[in-house]
Design an enzyme around this catalytic site. Structure first.
Site: not given
Length: 265
Positions: A150, A38
């Site tokens: 993510d 991320s």
């Protein structure tokens, strides 16, 4: 002794990674390979392409990420993350892992397969976008007919890939630590809390691979989209790593510093 650095996700709190990198540079600890999930994947990518921590911070400060996201109007997410690719096209025009100055590993979650994946070859930009794609906030990113979100969902601190690729000393930085919050009110606070809990669920096992592991608790007072407080978070990362590097009880760290000191002379 090869040093690997793993950078966790955590939204805007990932800016603290830049302070960490600055402290490591000042201590003459060169990173030989780097991984990220991320927000950590963004910091890792820019650093692996030769940008200094200060240069990356300036880029972040001069780039309003929220302006580069537009409504997707779909049932899978609220926003489309693809437009933010223009940032990477501008500052990392060579869209390839192979062009990085040091080995780079990016964690993303494959929704179709239901597993974590590590990108380390091929196109870079889409891998970063996939790794940063917060579920239910952004539409999933499609790569080779697979949907990704993510990387922090299943692997928020990708340390194992560093070990598998020859790192002898692994540093892990978790910018989304879980601390007790006695008062939670409003949907924003609840969302923040759920996000942090989800990101941290898989960090415990990954942190055990680390020879050095830090998780700045002060970062919990900052939100996922608190980009305007970048300098504050940068300073927190810097101070935490600087203090951690003074830990004489860590024998592995003492060994690393001794080796790096000899090498630099």
């Amino acid at each position: 002794m090869k040093v690997g650095l793993a950078l966790s996700g955590g939204g805007a709190r990932g800016i603290a990674h830049l302070g960490v990198l600055k402290a490591l540079e000042e201590a003459n600890i060169q990173i030989d390979m780097i991984s990220g999930a991320s927000a950590g994947s963004v910091a890792a990518a820019f650093y692996s392409f030769g940008y200094s921590p200060e240069e990356i911070l300036e880029i972040f400060d001069n780039t309003n990420l929220l302006k580069l996201i537009w409504p997707a109007f779909s049932v899978t997410g609220l926003f489309n993350i693809q437009k933010s690719e223009s940032i990477y096209e501008k500052y990392i025009p060579e869209d390839s892992f192979d062009k990085a100055n040091l080995p780079l590993y990016i964690s993303a979650t494959n929704l179709n397969e239901g597993k974590s994946e590590i990108f380390s070859t091929g196109p870079l930009h889409q891998a970063i976008l996939a790794s940063c794609c917060i579920p239910f906030v952004f539409d999933p990113v499609k790569i080779n007919d697979q949907l990704y979100v993510d990387g922090g969902v299943l692997n928020n601190l990708p340390t194992e890939t560093l070990k598998e690729n020859g790192a002898d000393f692994i540093i892990g930085v978790n910018v989304a630590p879980v601390i007790k919050e006695p008062e939670l009110s409003g949907p924003k606070r609840i969302f923040e809390r759920v996000t942090v809990l989800a990101l941290s669920a898989n960090v415990t096992a990954s942190s055990k691979v680390c020879d050095m592991y830090i998780k700045p608790s002060e970062l919990r007072s900052y939100g996922t989209f608190d980009f305007k407080k970048s300098k504050e978070m940068y300073d927190i990362g810097y101070e935490y790593m600087k203090e951690a590097l003074q830990d004489d009880s860590n024998k592995r760290l003492s060994e690393l510093k001794a080796i790096r000191s000899t090498t630099s002379n």
